[in-house]
Design an enzyme around this catalytic site. Structure first.
Site, mmCIF file in Angstrom:
data_model
loop_
_atom_site.group_PDB
_atom_site.id
_atom_site.type_symbol
_atom_site.label_atom_id
_atom_site.label_comp_id
_atom_site.label_asym_id
_atom_site.label_seq_id
_atom_site.Cartn_x
_atom_site.Cartn_y
_atom_site.Cartn_z
ATOM 1 N N HIS A 1 0.827 -1.226 0.000
ATOM 2 C CA HIS A 1 0.000 0.000 0.000
ATOM 3 C C HIS A 1 0.852 1.263 0.000
ATOM 4 O O HIS A 1 0.354 2.340 0.291
ATOM 5 C CB HIS A 1 -0.957 0.008 1.200
HETATM 6 FE FE1 FES Z 1 0.235 -1.899 3.777
HETATM 7 FE FE2 FES Z 1 2.855 -2.281 3.985
HETATM 8 S S1 FES Z 1 1.844 -0.528 3.289
HETATM 9 S S2 FES Z 1 1.256 -3.693 4.395
#
Ligand code: FES
Length: 126
Positions: A91
């Protein structure tokens, strides 16, 4: 095994190995002078999870941390992201050369496991 020993000889400056400790990946990073300077030369007020680099290392040349993103548990990639440290592709969390979260959804810095130096070139994690 509840502890993991790591021989630091052969881990060249600027490189990193991943070892397993209690089933988790642990990054063992031999930091360059530049990595160390970048980690130390940070205004703590800019950090989402303020922590000086000096509290995250025993010997500044060696950064030892659990390689699990504090967002939802992916394994961040080294040498990527905007801060010269690690980037989590799941993410988009960016960690700096001290493994501190700088940008993205992760709420906290990468975790430093308990460890000690057995001598100049061996550590014991756990
Ligand atoms: Fe979501 Fe690493 S940014 S698991």
């Amino acid at each position: 095994l509840s502890t993991t020993e790591v021989d630091l000889d052969g881990i060249e400056t600027g490189s990193e190995v991943t070892v397993v400790w209690q089933g988790k990946p642990v990054f063992v990073r031999h930091r360059t002078e530049e990595d160390i300077e970048r980690a130390e030369d940070v205004d703590l007020a800019d950090l989402p999870d303020p922590e000086p680099d000096s509290e995250r290392v025993i010997n500044p040349e060696w950064l030892i941390m659990v390689g699990i993103c504090t967002h939802l548990g992916c394994v961040p990639l080294k040498g990527q992201g905007d801060f010269g440290g690690w980037f989590c592709p799941c993410h988009g969390s960016h960690y700096d050369t001290s493994g501190r979260i700088r940008k993205g959804p992760a709420p906290a810095n990468l975790v430093i496991p308990p460890y000690e130096f057995l001598n100049d070139s061996n550590i014991k994690i756990g």
